[in-house]
Design a protein around this motif. Structure first.
Motif, PDB file in Angstrom:
ATOM      1  N   TRP A  65      -9.260  -4.904   9.689  1.00 12.76           N
ATOM      2  CA  TRP A  65      -8.277  -4.575   8.647  1.00 12.76           C
ATOM      3  C   TRP A  65      -8.639  -3.280   7.914  1.00 12.76           C
ATOM      4  CZ3 TRP A  65     -10.103  -9.938   8.080  1.00 12.76           C
ATOM      5  CH2 TRP A  65      -9.252 -10.855   8.686  1.00 12.76           C
ATOM      6  N   PRO A  66      -8.707  -2.142   8.615  1.00 16.17           N
ATOM      7  CA  PRO A  66      -9.036  -0.896   7.901  1.00 16.17           C
ATOM      8  C   PRO A  66      -8.000  -0.559   6.831  1.00 16.17           C
ATOM      9  CG  PRO A  66      -8.233  -0.431  10.128  1.00 16.17           C
ATOM     10  CD  PRO A  66      -8.445  -1.898  10.045  1.00 16.17           C
ATOM     11  N   GLY A  67      -6.771  -1.053   7.017  1.00 17.16           N
ATOM     12  CA  GLY A  67      -5.744  -0.795   6.026  1.00 17.16           C
ATOM     13  C   GLY A  67      -6.058  -1.402   4.673  1.00 17.16           C
ATOM     14  N   SER A  68      -6.879  -2.467   4.663  1.00 11.61           N
ATOM     15  CA  SER A  68      -7.228  -3.091   3.381  1.00 11.61           C
ATOM     16  C   SER A  68      -8.075  -2.150   2.536  1.00 11.61           C
ATOM     17  CB  SER A  68      -7.971  -4.411   3.613  1.00 11.61           C
ATOM     18  OG  SER A  68      -9.171  -4.188   4.321  1.00 11.61           O
ATOM     19  N   LEU A  69      -8.847  -1.271   3.183  1.00  6.33           N
ATOM     20  CA  LEU A  69      -9.603  -0.270   2.432  1.00  6.33           C
ATOM     21  C   LEU A  69      -8.697   0.854   1.950  1.00  6.33           C
ATOM     22  CD1 LEU A  69     -12.814  -0.003   4.682  1.00  6.33           C
ATOM     23  CD2 LEU A  69     -12.479  -1.392   2.638  1.00  6.33           C
ATOM     24  N   GLU A  70      -7.774   1.258   2.812  1.00  8.92           N
ATOM     25  CA  GLU A  70      -6.858   2.346   2.447  1.00  8.92           C
ATOM     26  C   GLU A  70      -6.018   1.965   1.222  1.00  8.92           C
ATOM     27  OE1 GLU A  70      -5.209   6.264   3.609  1.00  8.92           O
ATOM     28  OE2 GLU A  70      -6.978   5.112   4.187  1.00  8.92           O
ATOM     29  N   ARG A  71      -5.621   0.696   1.146  1.00  4.07           N
ATOM     30  CA  ARG A  71      -4.784   0.254   0.025  1.00  4.07           C
ATOM     31  C   ARG A  71      -5.495   0.378  -1.314  1.00  4.07           C
ATOM     32  NH1 ARG A  71      -2.147  -3.105   3.820  1.00  4.07           N
ATOM     33  NH2 ARG A  71      -3.882  -4.571   3.910  1.00  4.07           N
ATOM     34  N   LEU A  72      -6.836   0.383  -1.287  1.00  2.00           N
ATOM     35  CA  LEU A  72      -7.579   0.439  -2.541  1.00  2.00           C
ATOM     36  C   LEU A  72      -7.497   1.817  -3.210  1.00  2.00           C
ATOM     37  CD1 LEU A  72     -10.751  -1.688  -1.654  1.00  2.00           C
ATOM     38  CD2 LEU A  72      -8.652  -2.387  -2.805  1.00  2.00           C
ATOM     39  N   TYR A  73      -6.895   2.788  -2.535  1.00  2.40           N
ATOM     40  CA  TYR A  73      -6.646   4.088  -3.178  1.00  2.40           C
ATOM     41  C   TYR A  73      -5.370   4.061  -4.017  1.00  2.40           C
ATOM     42  CZ  TYR A  73     -10.464   6.289  -0.734  1.00  2.40           C
ATOM     43  OH  TYR A  73     -11.723   6.625  -0.298  1.00  2.40           O
ATOM     44  N   SER A  74      -4.533   3.042  -3.797  1.00  2.00           N
ATOM     45  CA  SER A  74      -3.290   2.961  -4.573  1.00  2.00           C
ATOM     46  C   SER A  74      -3.262   1.757  -5.508  1.00  2.00           C
ATOM     47  CB  SER A  74      -2.077   2.894  -3.636  1.00  2.00           C
ATOM     48  OG  SER A  74      -2.211   1.797  -2.743  1.00  2.00           O
ATOM     49  N   VAL A  75      -4.104   0.784  -5.256  1.00  2.00           N
ATOM     50  CA  VAL A  75      -4.168  -0.380  -6.141  1.00  2.00           C
ATOM     51  C   VAL A  75      -5.613  -0.864  -6.174  1.00  2.00           C
ATOM     52  CG1 VAL A  75      -3.517  -1.909  -4.217  1.00  2.00           C
ATOM     53  CG2 VAL A  75      -3.309  -2.721  -6.561  1.00  2.00           C
TER      54      VAL A  75
END
Length: 983
Positions: A76-86
């Motif tokens: 789930w690399p996207g779960s890390l990316e989301r932490l830049y917006s929330v």
């Protein structure tokens, strides 16, 4: 992107610094993750991982320390990316809202729900772990986050199932947007879920009730069938492993009388049960009960109905001894030796989490009836209330609260490594170093010091609680043993202490005080024994079979050469006295050993006995020291018998006290057999060579089979051996004074070894031997040339012989031949085979065993349908047919083989079920074999043994345990039939 800012963007605070175990591997892994992130279009994450910011360094260390988190990041690399917006905590809130809505999503299917739950739970699990490792969330926050996540998942599943039943006409929900309202379906979270203290890889304990009179139920007469079916689906949705993982392992065994009640129970029947037959352990369990899903209003009303049952108005001291026993006899140790850090169970071990929880629950049961503020579910808040009310000191409160969260941190770190439901610290140096770094220590040494200090602090407060508890400090009445006539008040005192034949006990004790045994002949010894007698009688009285225990102790005493040292030791060391009483009351087999061989008790004088793991290196050092100075052949063999008996006893004591688990005990018993049989072989070879010389180029190896080969020996096990040899091809005879032809030489040598190991002597036998697994069985020679072994196994052996060979392991003898033997065994197992023919042969063998040796009862764990034989056959067939995942070494143990079954043979869920069954059977078998000389009679289980069995399985009563065995056996039987193709 500026270095150092990302941690605050993600977490709201900088991440802590972690140190990887291997910086090079960590760098390689983080580079691989960066590449995956960039390929998936997650640019910010890729840039971060390729940089050298504090956050990037933290992630590299975290993923190196936790393979589970590394795999989550890959998935789930996207779960890390989301932490830049929330921010992370806001993302967790979003995920909980998302999860709760999955159950009422338009067009939702069960398959779709299972996938969505697993994906969302996986991301949340990942983020919760990251936050704790980053030290931006402590254990107190983590357990609540995990509990909220479990609540959300259970609610989603419940809502979906209720709507599905509504659509099929089984139920009439009032509001499809809120299907659980007034549905009558009550889901209580128990244990750590109920207290909102869930650990990282925890099961969730649920009890399911329903109200047949609820408005949503159209036909009360069909309601049991409806809710049982829904509950079964609930467990499947949450627990089954799919390609997307699992949500939460789910346990329903805390429901009333689980062996005979349905999965969902009508509330009226439940109330009748609790009020009429409820046990004290169930009162303690309900303290933490919380409605977590379904009809919350009905759940609260149900718990309110139970208030008089749980919270008694009187000071309930009388019930605490019973609770103490049923709750797995968590003993109040008083510093009997150091605590082992490696392998220590942080939940159930000495000074562990369970002791703190039980410390609180005991006080709650005593006083909660009068003081409602003591009825809370959470451990640490209740500690504070207990201190405020004066039940415990502020010092005890602060110490236990601090250590509770420290131990929970350690528990989480252990589980974060591989998302495994384990509470044991690693046994190896690298594993312990990993945990130390994950919980913020510089290294393993600093962590070990802090960990030992924590455990000792907890157990000192826990012991103090029971020292001052009124039911444990009542004054002992008259104890007069002079003269020939029984003192009436002494008889009354003995009866009150738990002895059913007080007059016989008086006669036994007069024997001690009259100096009729060697151990009591000196006046000093009798004086010490007189001082010890009250404590001795109280301690033996608590075993619940006080008469049997004291008679076994009397037999032990009669064989002692001297007593003053033992009496002084027991007087100054109550923990040792408790242990002796446990052995005498719960373990007739161990009691018989120390009665026949009092010297084995000497090993308990070592203060480090419970802290040192009895691994092969530990045992080898002690064996070498014990054999030093022994020159004569018979003296060496006698020393081996003495050493083996003492170490078997001490391994058993460690298992009984919870210092090691069943798997470690099996390895220790097997390592001990390897070493002592190997030493016996060396002694016999030297003695034999003195007369017959040696065969040119001659080498010997012993192939361990059965439970010895698989390193699963139990106390008192026979050992299965095959002796193999080789020599120069042109060797005609040995070179000694009385030369022998090679085949004759090795047959005679083997017979000497058999006599040395299994012939009874004054020091007993080393091991009972079984050589029937050799080529051609009892008809074949006792020693086999390696070439003959190779030929037989490749051209003549039956399927059952190859199945047996999957557990083969060279345990002793010449190193070069041992390597050849192990390689030959591996090659034979890897031969191509007809899979269906193997499975057919295994099925037929199992059917034959069932006909000829049926199980006596549910406790005949080896022979019951779905028992140990079924597990062993599955593991052995999987080895022979190539259904084992590759690893560093071939698995000889059943447990290792089951844990590596391939997806081509079974689902991950089935594999998990089989591994859990293996662990359950192993834990029970090791304890029963340790304590009893024969089979366990379910109608006559020594109470002390019952406590040990419950502690080793972490279950509250024998009824629950028997229900769990039946449920487990049914799963194994189903798996056996499915995997081995029974039509």
């Amino acid at each position: 992107m500026s270095n150092g800012d990302d941690g605050e963007i993600w977490f709201g605070a900088p991440a802590s610094s972690l140190t990887p175990l291997d910086a090079d591997i960590a760098a390689q892994e983080i580079a691989d993750l960066a590449e995956r992130a960039r390929e998936a279009g997650f640019v910010q994450t890729a840039n971060l991982l390729e940089g050298s910011s504090p956050l990037a360094n933290f992630l590299a260390a975290a993923f190196n320390l936790s393979p589970f988190l590394r795999d989550c990041a890959r998935r789930w690399p996207g779960s890390l990316e989301r932490l830049y917006s929330v921010r992370l905590d806001d993302r967790l809130t979003e995920l909980n809202i998302l999860i709760r809505g999955l159950g009422i999503l338009e067009g939702q299917t069960e398959t779709g729900l299972m996938k969505a739950l697993r994906e969302a739970k996986g991301e949340a699990h990942f983020l919760i772990a990251l936050a704790e490792l980053a030290a931006v969330a402590d254990a107190e926050i983590t357990v609540k986050r995990l509990s909220d996540l479990a609540d959300a998942c259970v609610n989603a599943a419940i809502d979906f199932l209720l709507l599905d039943a509504h659509r099929s006409g089984k139920l009439n929900v009032a509001d499809p947007a809120k299907p659980a309202d007034k549905s009558g379906w009550i889901i209580l979270g128990m244990g750590k879920l109920g207290a909102r203290e869930l650990n990282f890889s925890s099961d969730i304990d649920l009890i399911v009730f329903f109200d047949p009179a609820a408005p949503a139920i159209p036909d009360p007469y069909e309601s049991t069938e409806t809710f049982v079916r829904l509950t079964r689906r609930l467990v499947r949705i949450l627990q089954d492993r799919t390609e997307h993982g699992y949500v939460f392992r789910t346990d329903l065994r805390l429901r009333p009388d689980p062996g005979s009640t349905p999965l969902a129970i009508p509330v009226e029947a439940a109330l009748i049960y609790y009020e009429g037959r409820g046990q004290n352990w169930e009162r303690a369990a309900i303290i933490k009960a919380r409605p977590v899903a379904g009809d919350i209003g009905a759940g609260k009303a149900f718990l309110k109905e139970l208030t008089p049952y749980v919270w008694r108005k009187y000071m309930d001291y009388a019930a605490i001894a019973d609770v103490h026993s049923i709750k797995r006899q968590i003993h109040a140790h008083k510093g009997h030796g150091e605590v082992a850090v490696k392998g220590h169970n942080v939940k159930l071990g000495r000074g562990g989490i369970r002791e703190i929880e039980f410390f609180v629950q005991t006080q709650q049961l005593i006083a909660g009836g009068r003081f409602p503020e003591l009825r809370g579910r959470e451990t640490v808040p209740m500690l504070k209330v207990l201190a405020q009310r004066g039940w415990i000191t502020p010092e005890a409160c602060n110490a236990l609260a601090t250590q509770y969260w420290f131990l929970r941190d350690v528990e989480h770190a252990i589980q974060m490594v591989a998302d495994e439901q384990t509470h044991n610290l690693p046994e190896d140096d690298a594993g312990l170093e990993r945990i130390a770094r994950m919980v913020g220590f510089v290294g393993a040494e600093e962590f070990s010091t802090a960990f030992r200090k924590s455990l000792h602090l907890v157990e000192s407060h826990y012991a103090a609680l029971f020292e001052t508890a009124p039911q444990l400090t009542r004054g002992v009445g008259n104890l007069v043993f002079t003269g020939d006539v029984d003192d009436p008040s002494t008889l009354q005192t003995l009866s009150e202490l738990g002895f059913s034949r007080p007059s016989d006990i008086c006669r036994v004790i007069r024997t001690w005080h009259f100096g009729r045994y060697r151990a009591t002949q000196s006046s000093d010894a009798r004086e010490r024994l007189t001082e010890l007698t009250p404590a001795l009688l109280e301690t033996f009285g608590r075993t619940k079979r006080a008469d049997e225990a004291i008679l076994r102790f009397d037999e032990f005493l009669s064989g002692l050469p001297a007593g003053i040292q033992l009496f002084s030791l027991l007087q100054s060391n109550p923990a040792l006295l408790d242990l002796l009483a446990t052995i005498m009351g719960a373990a007739p087999r161990l009691a018989a050993i120390i009665t026949r061989r009092a010297h084995v008790f000497d090993g308990l004088l070592d203060p480090a006995i419970l802290s040192e793991l009895p691994n092969k290196a530990y045992l080898a050092i002690r064996l070498e020291a014990f054999l030093q100075g022994a020159e004569l052949h018979e003296e060496k063999l006698d020393r081996l018998r003495i050493f083996a008996a003492e170490q078997q006893f001490l391994i058993g004591v460690r298992l009984m006290k919870g210092a090691i688990d069943a798997e470690r005990a099996g390895k220790a018993f097997s390592d001990l057999a390897d070493l002592t049989i190997g030493a016996a072989l060396e002694a016999v070879e030297a003695e034999f060579a003195a007369r017959h010389g040696r065969v040119p180029g001659g080498e010997v190896a012993i192939l361990g089979m059965g439970k010895l080969g698989s390193r699963e020996l139990t106390a008192g096990s026979d050992v299965d051996l095959i002796l193999l040899y080789r020599h120069d091809p042109d060797a005609e005879e040995s070179d000694g004074e009385k030369p022998l032809a090679p085949s004759h030489y090795y047959s005679r040598l083997t017979q000497r070894l058999i006599a040395a190991v299994s012939a009874p002597t004054a020091e007993g036998v080393l091991y009972e031997l079984d050589l029937r697994l050799r080529p051609s069985g009892n008809k074949g020679p006792v020693a086999t040339h390696i070439d003959a072994f190779r030929k037989y196994q490749r051209s003549e052996a039956w399927t059952w012989e190859h199945m047996a060979l999957t557990r083969g392991r060279a345990i002793a003898g010449d190193e070069a031949l041992r390597r050849v033997v192990d390689e030959e065994v591996a090659q034979i197992i890897a031969l191509p085979r007809d899979e269906q023919a193997i499975f057919k042969d295994a099925r037929e063998m199992r059917d034959t065993i069932a006909r000829e040796k049926p199980a006596r009862n549910i406790w005949d764990l080896k022979l019951i349908e779905g028992g140990q034989i079924d597990l062993e056959f599955i593991a052995q067939c999987a080895r022979l047919t190539g259904h084992i995942e590759p690893g560093e070494w071939p698995p000889t143990s059943t447990g290792d083989a089951l844990s590596r079954l391939t997806a081509g043979l079974c689902t991950p869920q089935t594999r998990d079920d089989l591994v859990r069954a293996y662990e359950l059977y192993l834990a029970l078998t090791q304890m029963v074999r340790l304590c009893l000389t024969g089979p366990l009679d379910p109608d006559d289980v020594p109470p002390g043994l019952a406590d040990l069995l419950l502690r080793s399985t972490d279950l509250p009563s024998l009824g629950v345990l028997e229900a769990h065995i039946r449920e487990t056996a049914e799963k194994v039987k189903t798996a056996f039939d499915e995997l081995l193709g029974r039509s």
